[in-house]
Design a protein around this motif. Sequence first.
Motif, PDB file in Angstrom:
ATOM      1  N   SER A   1       0.843  -1.191   0.000  1.00 14.84           N
ATOM      2  CA  SER A   1       0.000   0.000   0.000  1.00 14.84           C
ATOM      3  C   SER A   1       0.882   1.245   0.000  1.00 14.84           C
ATOM      4  O   SER A   1       1.870   1.322   0.734  1.00 14.84           O
ATOM      5  N   LEU A   2       0.516   2.219  -0.849  1.00 15.18           N
ATOM      6  CA  LEU A   2       1.198   3.518  -0.904  1.00 15.18           C
ATOM      7  C   LEU A   2       0.184   4.580  -0.506  1.00 15.18           C
ATOM      8  O   LEU A   2      -0.825   4.782  -1.179  1.00 15.18           O
ATOM      9  N   HIS A   3       0.454   5.254   0.598  1.00 11.47           N
ATOM     10  CA  HIS A   3      -0.490   6.226   1.162  1.00 11.47           C
ATOM     11  C   HIS A   3       0.119   7.624   1.030  1.00 11.47           C
ATOM     12  O   HIS A   3       1.200   7.885   1.558  1.00 11.47           O
ATOM     13  N   ILE A   4      -0.590   8.509   0.322  1.00  9.99           N
ATOM     14  CA  ILE A   4      -0.124   9.887   0.129  1.00  9.99           C
ATOM     15  C   ILE A   4      -1.138  10.814   0.778  1.00  9.99           C
ATOM     16  O   ILE A   4      -2.328  10.800   0.424  1.00  9.99           O
ATOM     17  N   ALA A   5      -0.679  11.602   1.736  1.00 12.16           N
ATOM     18  CA  ALA A   5      -1.576  12.468   2.508  1.00 12.16           C
ATOM     19  C   ALA A   5      -1.078  13.902   2.483  1.00 12.16           C
ATOM     20  O   ALA A   5       0.116  14.170   2.304  1.00 12.16           O
ATOM     21  N   THR A   6      -2.002  14.837   2.655  1.00 10.03           N
ATOM     22  CA  THR A   6      -1.653  16.251   2.807  1.00 10.03           C
ATOM     23  C   THR A   6      -2.265  16.766   4.103  1.00 10.03           C
ATOM     24  O   THR A   6      -3.264  16.220   4.591  1.00 10.03           O
ATOM     25  N   GLY A   7      -1.673  17.792   4.626  1.00  9.28           N
ATOM     26  CA  GLY A   7      -2.171  18.386   5.855  1.00  9.28           C
ATOM     27  C   GLY A   7      -1.560  19.747   6.082  1.00  9.28           C
ATOM     28  O   GLY A   7      -0.601  20.143   5.408  1.00  9.28           O
ATOM     29  N   VAL A   8      -2.137  20.476   7.012  1.00 12.20           N
ATOM     30  CA  VAL A   8      -1.634  21.800   7.379  1.00 12.20           C
ATOM     31  C   VAL A   8      -1.196  21.753   8.834  1.00 12.20           C
ATOM     32  O   VAL A   8      -1.943  21.263   9.698  1.00 12.20           O
ATOM     33  N   ARG A   9       0.004  22.217   9.102  1.00 14.47           N
ATOM     34  CA  ARG A   9       0.524  22.183  10.468  1.00 14.47           C
ATOM     35  C   ARG A   9       1.046  23.559  10.863  1.00 14.47           C
ATOM     36  O   ARG A   9       1.726  24.222  10.069  1.00 14.47           O
ATOM     37  N   HIS A  10       0.730  23.965  12.077  1.00 18.26           N
ATOM     38  CA  HIS A  10       1.249  25.226  12.614  1.00 18.26           C
ATOM     39  C   HIS A  10       2.386  24.928  13.586  1.00 18.26           C
ATOM     40  O   HIS A  10       2.224  24.128  14.516  1.00 18.26           O
ATOM     41  N   VAL A  11       3.552  25.528  13.339  1.00 18.01           N
ATOM     42  CA  VAL A  11       4.706  25.372  14.227  1.00 18.01           C
ATOM     43  C   VAL A  11       4.801  26.631  15.078  1.00 18.01           C
ATOM     44  O   VAL A  11       5.044  27.732  14.568  1.00 18.01           O
ATOM     45  N   ALA A  12       4.574  26.473  16.381  1.00 15.77           N
ATOM     46  CA  ALA A  12       4.506  27.638  17.265  1.00 15.77           C
ATOM     47  C   ALA A  12       5.869  28.279  17.489  1.00 15.77           C
ATOM     48  O   ALA A  12       5.984  29.497  17.589  1.00 15.77           O
TER      49      ALA A  12
ATOM     50  N   LYS B   1      11.258  26.540  11.039  1.00 12.64           N
ATOM     51  CA  LYS B   1      11.034  27.817  11.692  1.00 12.64           C
ATOM     52  C   LYS B   1       9.546  27.949  12.024  1.00 12.64           C
ATOM     53  O   LYS B   1       8.698  27.296  11.426  1.00 12.64           O
ATOM     54  N   ALA B   2       9.247  28.824  12.969  1.00 10.53           N
ATOM     55  CA  ALA B   2       7.854  29.015  13.357  1.00 10.53           C
ATOM     56  C   ALA B   2       7.031  29.506  12.169  1.00 10.53           C
ATOM     57  O   ALA B   2       7.489  30.310  11.362  1.00 10.53           O
ATOM     58  N   GLY B   3       5.791  28.998  12.057  1.00  8.76           N
ATOM     59  CA  GLY B   3       4.918  29.408  10.964  1.00  8.76           C
ATOM     60  C   GLY B   3       3.985  28.281  10.550  1.00  8.76           C
ATOM     61  O   GLY B   3       3.937  27.216  11.174  1.00  8.76           O
ATOM     62  N   ASP B   4       3.216  28.530   9.486  1.00  3.15           N
ATOM     63  CA  ASP B   4       2.262  27.550   8.967  1.00  3.15           C
ATOM     64  C   ASP B   4       2.898  26.791   7.799  1.00  3.15           C
ATOM     65  O   ASP B   4       3.524  27.407   6.925  1.00  3.15           O
ATOM     66  N   TYR B   5       2.688  25.486   7.762  1.00  2.00           N
ATOM     67  CA  TYR B   5       3.280  24.637   6.740  1.00  2.00           C
ATOM     68  C   TYR B   5       2.221  23.716   6.128  1.00  2.00           C
ATOM     69  O   TYR B   5       1.279  23.284   6.822  1.00  2.00           O
ATOM     70  N   VAL B   6       2.384  23.452   4.844  1.00  2.00           N
ATOM     71  CA  VAL B   6       1.638  22.376   4.187  1.00  2.00           C
ATOM     72  C   VAL B   6       2.558  21.150   4.159  1.00  2.00           C
ATOM     73  O   VAL B   6       3.710  21.247   3.714  1.00  2.00           O
ATOM     74  N   VAL B   7       2.055  20.021   4.634  1.00  2.00           N
ATOM     75  CA  VAL B   7       2.862  18.809   4.759  1.00  2.00           C
ATOM     76  C   VAL B   7       2.355  17.771   3.754  1.00  2.00           C
ATOM     77  O   VAL B   7       1.164  17.450   3.735  1.00  2.00           O
TER      78      VAL B   7
ATOM     79  N   VAL C   1       8.112   9.498   4.269  1.00  2.00           N
ATOM     80  CA  VAL C   1       8.844  10.719   3.925  1.00  2.00           C
ATOM     81  C   VAL C   1       7.868  11.883   4.027  1.00  2.00           C
ATOM     82  O   VAL C   1       6.767  11.840   3.468  1.00  2.00           O
ATOM     83  N   GLU C   2       8.265  12.924   4.770  1.00  2.00           N
ATOM     84  CA  GLU C   2       7.442  14.119   4.934  1.00  2.00           C
ATOM     85  C   GLU C   2       8.153  15.312   4.305  1.00  2.00           C
ATOM     86  O   GLU C   2       9.333  15.541   4.563  1.00  2.00           O
ATOM     87  N   MET C   3       7.423  16.045   3.471  1.00  2.00           N
ATOM     88  CA  MET C   3       7.937  17.285   2.885  1.00  2.00           C
ATOM     89  C   MET C   3       7.128  18.457   3.439  1.00  2.00           C
ATOM     90  O   MET C   3       5.904  18.505   3.282  1.00  2.00           O
ATOM     91  N   TYR C   4       7.830  19.392   4.105  1.00  2.00           N
ATOM     92  CA  TYR C   4       7.205  20.576   4.671  1.00  2.00           C
ATOM     93  C   TYR C   4       7.471  21.769   3.752  1.00  2.00           C
ATOM     94  O   TYR C   4       8.625  22.037   3.392  1.00  2.00           O
ATOM     95  N   PHE C   5       6.400  22.505   3.377  1.00  2.00           N
ATOM     96  CA  PHE C   5       6.535  23.713   2.567  1.00  2.00           C
ATOM     97  C   PHE C   5       5.794  24.855   3.254  1.00  2.00           C
ATOM     98  O   PHE C   5       4.678  24.653   3.767  1.00  2.00           O
ATOM     99  N   PRO C   6       6.350  26.063   3.283  1.00  2.00           N
ATOM    100  CA  PRO C   6       5.627  27.208   3.874  1.00  2.00           C
ATOM    101  C   PRO C   6       4.285  27.399   3.179  1.00  2.00           C
ATOM    102  O   PRO C   6       4.196  27.400   1.942  1.00  2.00           O
TER     103      PRO C   6
END
Length: 564
Positions: free
Chosen positions: A325-336, A343-349, A411-416
């Motif tokens: 199984s290959l699972h590809i997910a997206t999400g939004v994370r806030h780094v306080a 760095k602190a801020g909002d990221y799309v993962v 594998v997680e890719m974080y983008f601002p």
Amino acid sequence: MELRVLIHAPFGRDAQVIKSVIGQTHKVVLCSARDELLAAIQEGAAAAILTEESITDGALLQDLGAWLTSQPSWSDFPFIVLSNHEPGPRSVQAISILHALGNVILLERPLNAQTLSSAADAAVRARRRQYATRQHLDEIGLARREVERLNSELEERIEARTHELGNANNRLMKEIAEREKAQSALVQSQKMEAIGRLTGGIAHDFNNLLHVVNMNLELISLYAKEEKVRPVVERAKAASKRGAKLTGQLLSFARNQSLSPKLTHVNKLLLGIKDLLEISAGSSVQVQLDLCEHPAMIVVDPSQLEMAVLNLAVNSRDAMPEGGSLHIATGVRHVAKDEDQLKAGDYVVVTVTDTGAGIAPQLLSKVFDPFFTTKPTGSGTGLGLSQVYGFARQSNGVAFIRSELGSGTTVEMYFPAAVEDEAEWQEQVSAPSIPARANLHKVLVVEDDADVRGVIVECLGLIGYAVTEAANGTEGLAALRRDRPDVLVVDYAMPDMTGAEVIKQARELLGDDLPVILATGYADMAAVERLAGKPILLRKPFDIKSLGAAVAQALEATRERAGA
């Protein structure tokens, strides 16, 4: 002094002839005696040109051998040996002499000036890369000593406080753990930076070679009349394109690839390539998309993001030969607050998880290195994960990997994160036609690589432009002062000054309305925009059509500004 080229040709006029050939492009030192050559090498030099008859001296070979043996690990001093033409094979003694010198470029006389000049240029460029490696090693050593000094100071403070405050033991143990984590992160960061610089430099040189090959193939297809030549040219061009893709992956790892960032809806992009993901993963792997409900928008190059996800899908497929199984997910994370590499801020993962065999813990720190692969020999290039890492970092993000043997890999890719009303990054650029009377327009080409410069000049001349050329930034600025061109075409990576610096000084001389095309595959775009704004970018390797379109676009933009 370290970039001198030493000439030891004690017989006849050989030394003066060699100096006249390479003296205009390199600082040359004539060494008529053995002692002079040895002293000059020890003081510092980029390469040495020797005649074969001069190295029959046993004492000279012994002294050179002793010096070569004592070289530091980063050094592999290049020699250019001019040999005499002999009808039969070389003698055993002659071969052993050449082996004793180590890094040897053997040129058989008689030879033309261009061959000698190209050999000297190649030797000096190789020595420059050795000096760059030395600098990186010195920087790493300096950082290591600084870390050791800080560690020593911290250990002394810990010991003193332990004696004073017995109840502070837990806090001190926590500080030690954090120190070890910071030291590990520092060493890893320095290693990746050094590898990235070296990889980027090699890819840049390879990209220039591909560019010359690709454009000359186009010229052959234009000049050749025989139909049987065309399929041969097309096969060679296809191989050149595969090489360009490889250099693109290397430059992406080095974080020097020229990207085209746009406002990108990650969920829409993943839905658009779902069919391609399923094909890439294979029929035995089930692909699942788990997309978040929140808008997941980032400013990246969408084609590079697609390539990164596809690379991860292919890696996962190879890790699941029996299916999975290959699972590809997206999400939004806030780094306080700042944490790890975030760095602190909002990221799309963007998270890619497989149920494969996993990766051994001792290999996890190496998987982002270029050419490192856990696959069998011949089964992969080792560039997939390094491209993902380089793309994420160049897009102001970061990539993480977690894995356990038998439990799969994530594998997680974080983008601002971008906002809904952020300015649209999509550039609407029409493809202008080449002016009918192209010869009325003057183009100045500034490029340090003679082969690349020659083929660009020939192609522009073939289109019909009046072309002048310069071998570096200094010569280019001098040409600008003599005669204002209609368009300036400039390379980025040059020895005396970068293309961005040339553009900045050119606009100071002739005004901000000077049309500029930056032709490169290896550019620090942040530095370019800081010094020179946003010139038209022409990515190497490019073809004649793209070159003509870029020049026509620059001229069209100038006419539009004049009409306004």
